[in-house]
Design an enzyme around this catalytic site. Structure first.
Site, mmCIF file in Angstrom:
data_model
loop_
_atom_site.group_PDB
_atom_site.id
_atom_site.type_symbol
_atom_site.label_atom_id
_atom_site.label_comp_id
_atom_site.label_asym_id
_atom_site.label_seq_id
_atom_site.Cartn_x
_atom_site.Cartn_y
_atom_site.Cartn_z
ATOM 1 N N ARG A 19 0.823 -1.225 0.000
ATOM 2 C CA ARG A 19 0.000 0.000 0.000
ATOM 3 C C ARG A 19 0.852 1.268 0.000
ATOM 4 N NH1 ARG A 19 -2.924 -4.619 -0.337
ATOM 5 N NH2 ARG A 19 -5.166 -4.188 -0.304
ATOM 6 N N GLY A 20 2.140 1.130 -0.232
ATOM 7 C CA GLY A 20 2.997 2.299 -0.372
ATOM 8 C C GLY A 20 3.516 2.879 0.919
ATOM 9 N N ASN A 137 2.629 -1.954 -7.421
ATOM 10 C CA ASN A 137 3.539 -1.815 -6.284
ATOM 11 C C ASN A 137 4.279 -3.119 -6.016
ATOM 12 O OD1 ASN A 137 4.774 -0.418 -4.181
ATOM 13 N ND2 ASN A 137 3.212 -1.008 -2.694
ATOM 14 N N ASP A 140 6.870 -3.398 -8.936
ATOM 15 C CA ASP A 140 7.947 -2.405 -8.974
ATOM 16 C C ASP A 140 8.826 -2.427 -7.735
ATOM 17 O OD1 ASP A 140 6.887 -1.638 -11.364
ATOM 18 O OD2 ASP A 140 5.838 0.127 -10.589
ATOM 19 N N ARG A 222 18.622 26.365 -16.307
ATOM 20 C CA ARG A 222 18.988 27.745 -15.988
ATOM 21 C C ARG A 222 18.606 28.625 -17.173
ATOM 22 N NH1 ARG A 222 25.135 27.905 -14.065
ATOM 23 N NH2 ARG A 222 24.656 30.126 -13.867
ATOM 24 N N HIS A 223 18.470 29.908 -16.911
ATOM 25 C CA HIS A 223 18.299 30.868 -17.996
ATOM 26 C C HIS A 223 19.481 30.765 -18.958
ATOM 27 C CE1 HIS A 223 21.474 33.111 -16.000
ATOM 28 N NE2 HIS A 223 20.805 32.901 -14.871
ATOM 29 N N ASN A 229 26.750 36.968 -16.417
ATOM 30 C CA ASN A 229 27.579 35.763 -16.486
ATOM 31 C C ASN A 229 28.881 36.045 -17.218
ATOM 32 O OD1 ASN A 229 24.660 33.651 -17.027
ATOM 33 N ND2 ASN A 229 25.733 34.083 -15.108
ATOM 34 N N GLY A 235 24.210 38.018 -8.937
ATOM 35 C CA GLY A 235 22.964 38.740 -8.694
ATOM 36 C C GLY A 235 22.494 39.513 -9.902
ATOM 37 N N ARG A 273 16.023 37.527 -17.275
ATOM 38 C CA ARG A 273 16.771 36.515 -18.019
ATOM 39 C C ARG A 273 16.039 35.185 -18.115
ATOM 40 N NH1 ARG A 273 19.356 37.946 -13.285
ATOM 41 N NH2 ARG A 273 20.116 36.332 -11.840
ATOM 42 N N GLU A 293 16.677 34.312 -8.117
ATOM 43 C CA GLU A 293 18.006 33.898 -7.670
ATOM 44 C C GLU A 293 18.250 34.297 -6.215
ATOM 45 O OE1 GLU A 293 20.223 31.922 -7.535
ATOM 46 O OE2 GLU A 293 21.704 32.295 -9.098
ATOM 47 N N LYS A 322 29.077 27.286 2.978
ATOM 48 C CA LYS A 322 28.330 27.944 1.911
ATOM 49 C C LYS A 322 26.821 27.812 2.095
ATOM 50 C CE LYS A 322 28.387 28.418 -3.135
ATOM 51 N NZ LYS A 322 28.952 27.891 -4.398
ATOM 52 N N HIS A 358 17.441 29.769 -11.802
ATOM 53 C CA HIS A 358 18.814 30.217 -11.577
ATOM 54 C C HIS A 358 19.610 29.111 -10.903
ATOM 55 C CE1 HIS A 358 17.256 34.296 -12.432
ATOM 56 N NE2 HIS A 358 16.192 33.819 -11.813
ATOM 57 N N ALA A 360 21.363 28.799 -8.067
ATOM 58 C CA ALA A 360 21.139 28.483 -6.652
ATOM 59 C C ALA A 360 19.749 27.904 -6.428
ATOM 60 C CB ALA A 360 21.345 29.731 -5.790
ATOM 61 N N TYR A 395 11.869 4.932 -4.895
ATOM 62 C CA TYR A 395 12.873 5.177 -3.863
ATOM 63 C C TYR A 395 14.050 5.999 -4.361
ATOM 64 C CZ TYR A 395 10.145 1.574 -1.627
ATOM 65 O OH TYR A 395 9.101 0.859 -1.100
#
Length: 449
Positions: A19-20, A137, A140, A222-223, A229, A235, A273, A293, A322, A358, A360, A395
């Site tokens: 049943r998932g 199910n 698979d 991406r654009h 660029n 930005g 863009r 972005e 980051k 964009h 990010a 999965y």
């Protein structure tokens, strides 16, 4: 106000085999982990396989088989013990207890054990009588289980159907009025919700109500290459470069080639863009401010070299972390994930979407589908003039990259070792104001709880 450590929720799956339940468990874990919420799945079937062995015939699941019932109970208790230890030692927030849990007696035991450790319980029942869904199910997912390794697929399918019949003999659907639960009926055709309270429980329920298992494809692009660029600036709201305009011209043919006659909806950000990149696509379009972005604050319109020269402390801080670094007056990847959460909800509901956005923003959405960790997310490669096709599976997610033969600059910045020591950073902070960006508290989830 409760702290994060005070919030402990066990999502207890309920439902017959095929049943998932495991699919739903995996999706909840992926969604919450993407939001920085510490989540773990405890699959009782895995414990049963380790304790009792593999290749058990359907008779092992007969309620009249007392030896097998004792082994299955032992597996359930072992999973419960590990789950409680995980809450205590790992300071987890959401655990998912994946098993049939098909009797009132079993659910009462689970609720009592968890309540004794101050863990809230959200029962999630998946009900389905659609034979096509059940057979799909089994084909698979279940036939690739270690239980049926090396067994003829037809024989395995027959045995598994017999296993389901054993479970049906004693299965009792959720009717406990004092329990917190959601029922998912026939793959999202109907929902029954009872006594759901609290912000995080409500978010989980809302996510489940947006979760559909229909086949879908998602395309990211991406654009086209922009003037910023070419100038290595971050930005801004720049126009496309001449090569970026060529990409916009070539995009319709590429999409039509791989889409065929299926319907498609195009989502772009609100920036020029992306809108310019989509201008030749003859499909319904929607502009999302949420797809804009990452906001680089006071560093908007600068090159990385200029940032390193003018704000060396911030340049070093961002390289150190980051995902969590937030530009002054701007955003971090962490902020971006929170901003994109409504978009992910919409993507789970829809089929065949092309998102033109964009680097990010696509990284954040790509990380959700590809199950990337937060420290990997900001370094995912999302090249210009390339369409990424994702096909979600039970999965995981299949991916294909379609590159258009139009040159573009490479804006990828690989992860680098820390360039500045902590003492040097302190000297920088006292000698100049700098961009004064900050690193968010990584112990807190992205989604405020």
């Amino acid at each position: 106000m409760a702290t994060r450590q005070d919030i402990r929720i066990a999502c207890v799956m309920v439902g017959l085999p095929a049943r998932g339940k495991t699919y739903i468990s995996t999706k909840i874990r992926r969604y919450l982990t993407w939001l920085g919420i510490k989540t773990q799945v405890f699959n009782v079937g895995g414990y049963r396989q380790r304790l009792a062995g593999l290749n058990k015939p359907h008779t092992f699941f007969d309620a009249n088989n007392s030896d097998a019932m004792n082994q299955r109970k032992e597996a359930a208790e072992a999973a419960m013990k590990d789950m409680i230890q995980w809450f205590e030692k790992e300071k987890g927030t959401v655990a998912i207890y994946d098993a049939t849990n098909g009797t009132r007696e079993r659910r009462a035991w689970l609720r009592q054990e968890l309540a004794a450790h101050d863990i809230e319980v959200l029962f999630i029942e998946s009900l389905c009588d659609d034979e096509k869904v059940i057979l799909a199910n089994i084909r698979d997912v279940k036939l690739s289980s270690p239980d049926y390794e090396g067994i003829n697929p037809d024989d395995a399918a027959k045995d598994f159907m017999e296993r389901i019949e054993h479970y049906k003999e004693f299965y009792e659907t959720l009717t406990e009025d004092d329990y917190t639960y959601i029922k998912l009926i026939d793959v999202g055709k109907q929902y029954v919700i009872n006594k759901v309270h609290g912000y995080l429980e409500s978010k989980i329920v809302y996510y489940l109500m947006n979760l559909h298992v229909r086949p879908k494809r998602i395309w990211f692009s991406r654009h086209g290459e922009s003037q910023f660029n070419l100038e290595d600036k971050i930005g801004g709201d720049a126009d496309l470069s001449p090569r970026g305009q060529m990409y916009a011209d070539a995009l319709p043919e590429l999409i039509e080639k791989h889409l065929g006659d299926r319907p498609l909806t195009v989502w772009t950000s609100s920036m020029k863009r992306t809108i310019q990149t989509a201008r030749h696509l003859q499909y319904p379009k929607k502009h999302w401010k949420a797809l804009d972005e990452l906001n680089t604050g006071v560093c908007d319109g600068m090159t990385y070299q200029e940032i390193e020269e003018q704000y060396p402390e911030d340049f070093a801080r961002r390289d150190e972390d980051k995902f969590n670094y937030r530009y002054r007056g701007g955003e971090s990847y962490r902020d971006l994930v929170l901003r994109l959460e409504p978009v992910i909800m919409e993507l789970e509901r829809h089929e065949n979407i092309l998102i033109i956005a964009h680097q990010a923003t696509i990284r954040c959405m790509y990380a959700y589908f590809m199950n990337l960790e937060h420290d990997e997310l900001p370094y995912a490669r999302i090249p210009l003039h390339t369409v990424i096709e994702l096909v979600p599976r039970a999965y995981g997610c299949e991916e294909k990259f379609y590159k258009v033969n139009i040159e573009a600059v490479d804006t990828y910045r690989p992860k680098v070792p820390p360039r500045t020591t902590s003492n040097q950073l302190k000297e920088h902070e006292t000698s100049r104001i700098g961009a004064s960006g900050e690193i968010a508290d990584i112990s807190l989830p992205v989604l405020p709880l």
